[in-house]
Design a protein around this motif. Sequence first.
Motif, short mmCIF file in Angstrom:
data_model
loop_
_atom_site.label_atom_id
_atom_site.label_comp_id
_atom_site.label_asym_id
_atom_site.label_seq_id
_atom_site.Cartn_x
_atom_site.Cartn_y
_atom_site.Cartn_z
N SER A 149 41.50 85.40 -46.20
CA SER A 149 40.45 86.11 -45.48
C SER A 149 39.59 85.15 -44.68
CB SER A 149 39.57 86.89 -46.47
OG SER A 149 38.47 87.48 -45.82
N GLU A 150 39.53 85.37 -43.37
CA GLU A 150 38.71 84.50 -42.52
C GLU A 150 37.23 84.72 -42.77
OE1 GLU A 150 39.78 85.04 -38.47
OE2 GLU A 150 41.84 84.32 -38.72
N ALA A 151 36.88 85.92 -43.23
CA ALA A 151 35.47 86.22 -43.49
C ALA A 151 35.01 85.65 -44.83
CB ALA A 151 35.25 87.73 -43.48
N SER A 152 35.96 85.22 -45.64
CA SER A 152 35.63 84.71 -46.97
C SER A 152 35.47 83.19 -46.94
CB SER A 152 36.72 85.09 -47.96
OG SER A 152 36.54 84.43 -49.19
N GLU A 153 34.65 82.70 -47.85
CA GLU A 153 34.47 81.26 -48.00
C GLU A 153 35.44 80.70 -49.03
OE1 GLU A 153 32.00 78.97 -46.58
OE2 GLU A 153 32.16 80.57 -45.10
N GLY A 154 36.38 81.54 -49.46
CA GLY A 154 37.28 81.15 -50.55
C GLY A 154 38.06 79.88 -50.28
N ALA A 155 38.62 79.76 -49.07
CA ALA A 155 39.45 78.59 -48.76
C ALA A 155 38.61 77.31 -48.78
CB ALA A 155 40.12 78.76 -47.40
N ARG A 156 37.43 77.37 -48.17
CA ARG A 156 36.58 76.18 -48.13
C ARG A 156 36.11 75.79 -49.52
NH1 ARG A 156 31.43 75.18 -48.44
NH2 ARG A 156 30.88 77.39 -48.44
N GLN A 157 35.67 76.78 -50.32
CA GLN A 157 35.17 76.48 -51.65
C GLN A 157 36.28 75.94 -52.57
OE1 GLN A 157 33.34 80.12 -52.94
NE2 GLN A 157 31.61 79.94 -51.53
N ALA A 202 53.04 80.62 -51.08
CA ALA A 202 52.76 79.25 -51.51
C ALA A 202 52.76 78.23 -50.38
CB ALA A 202 53.76 78.84 -52.60
N PRO A 203 53.72 78.25 -49.42
CA PRO A 203 53.69 77.26 -48.34
C PRO A 203 52.42 77.35 -47.49
CG PRO A 203 55.86 78.28 -48.46
CD PRO A 203 54.97 79.06 -49.37
N LEU A 204 51.92 78.58 -47.27
CA LEU A 204 50.69 78.73 -46.48
C LEU A 204 49.46 78.33 -47.30
CD1 LEU A 204 51.19 81.98 -44.36
CD2 LEU A 204 51.25 79.59 -43.62
N VAL A 205 49.51 78.54 -48.61
CA VAL A 205 48.42 78.05 -49.47
C VAL A 205 48.33 76.53 -49.34
CG1 VAL A 205 47.70 77.73 -51.87
CG2 VAL A 205 48.51 79.97 -51.10
N LYS A 206 49.46 75.87 -49.34
CA LYS A 206 49.50 74.42 -49.22
C LYS A 206 48.89 73.97 -47.90
CE LYS A 206 52.82 70.54 -48.98
NZ LYS A 206 52.55 70.15 -47.59
N SER A 207 49.35 74.54 -46.78
CA SER A 207 48.87 74.11 -45.47
C SER A 207 47.39 74.47 -45.28
CB SER A 207 49.71 74.75 -44.36
OG SER A 207 49.67 76.16 -44.42
N THR A 208 46.95 75.60 -45.83
CA THR A 208 45.54 76.00 -45.71
C THR A 208 44.64 75.02 -46.45
OG1 THR A 208 46.11 78.35 -45.51
CG2 THR A 208 43.87 77.82 -46.22
N GLY A 249 43.94 60.72 -39.35
CA GLY A 249 45.06 61.65 -39.45
C GLY A 249 44.79 62.78 -40.44
N PRO A 250 45.62 63.80 -40.42
CA PRO A 250 45.43 64.93 -41.34
C PRO A 250 45.75 64.55 -42.77
CG PRO A 250 47.48 65.18 -40.13
CD PRO A 250 46.78 64.00 -39.52
N PHE A 251 45.12 65.25 -43.68
CA PHE A 251 45.38 65.03 -45.10
C PHE A 251 46.63 65.80 -45.52
CE2 PHE A 251 45.14 66.78 -49.40
CZ PHE A 251 45.12 65.60 -50.14
#
Length: 289
Positions: A149-157, A202-208, A249-251
Motif C-alpha cells: 500500500s502506497e498510502a501505508s507507512e508499512g514498507a518504510r517502518q 516474495a521477490p517484490l517484498v525483497k526489492s521493496t 550504489g543501491p543496497f
Amino acid sequence: MSRTNPLSFMPEPTPVLILISVLLVVLAPLVLHLIIYSTTSDTLPTVLLIGPSGAGKTALVTLLERGRPTATRTSQTPHTVEVSLPVKTPVASSRFRSPNDPTWEVTKRLLVQDTPGHGKLRHYAIDSISKPQNLHGIIFVVDAADLSSEASEGARQAAEYLHDVLLQLQKRATNSKSSRAPKEMPVLIAANKLDLFTALPAPLVKSTLESEITKLRKSLGAGLLDSGVGAKDLDAAEEQDWLGEVGDGPFEFSQLQDFNVQVKILGGNVTGLDGSDVKQWWDWIGSIL
C-alpha cells in the motif's frame, strides 16, 4: 596338574544377585534414554522472531507450538516456547543420521523466542542479538499486504526496523576483536499474509525492502553531514553505521554475505480461508539446525 574352571570363582546365584542383574538390564536403557532426552532449554537451538507490530509474529509462534494459530494480543514482553519440527521436515545436522538413532528426535527440538514489535520495545530483540544464547537464526516477519500500500507507512517502518537488526548483525564482524569471522547468522524474511489479494509476492517484498533501505541509508548519510561531523571523521562514522557496501550504489541483501549474514525471503501465511501455509518456513528452520 588339574586346571581350575574360572567359573568356579563366580558367586552362586542368589535371589539378590538375580534381582540386581534384572534391574541393571531394565534400568540401563531407561537411564540412557533420560540422559539423551534431558537436554535443557539452555542447550536447545534458538530461533529469534522479530518484526513490526501486526505482522503476525505471535500468531506464528502459536502455530509452530500447537499446530494451529490462535487469537493473540500485542506482545509486551519476550515469550519463548519449545517446538518440534514436523515429522517430514528434514534437519541439516541429521542428514547422515539414522532414524533409529535415539538422538534423532532431540535434533528436531528448538526454542522460538517471540519479541515485541512496538518501536519502544524493540530493544528486547536488539539485546537478544547482542547477547545470543545458542542463537541459530532470525526470522523477520513482515506483512506482505501492508508493504504493497502506497498510502501505508508499512514498507518504510519495516525497512527501518530491518535495517537496525541487520546493522547489529553486521557489527558482530566489524567490531570483532578476533581474527576469526563470526558464526554465520541466517536471516529469514518471512513474507506473511500471502493469502491476501493485495499482498506482494516474495521477490517484490525483497526489492521493496532493499529500495526502502537504500533511501534510509541516504537519509542517514545526509543526517551525518548536517550534524556537523568533521570531514576526517565522516568516513569512519559512515563505515561504522553504514549497512552493506559503503557508497552511493543501491543496497542489496547479498552485500551482507561479507559479514556472514545470509538473508533469504520466503512467502507464506499463518492464517487464511484455506488454512495455514508455512512449509517453506519450517524447511528453512530445519536447514539451520
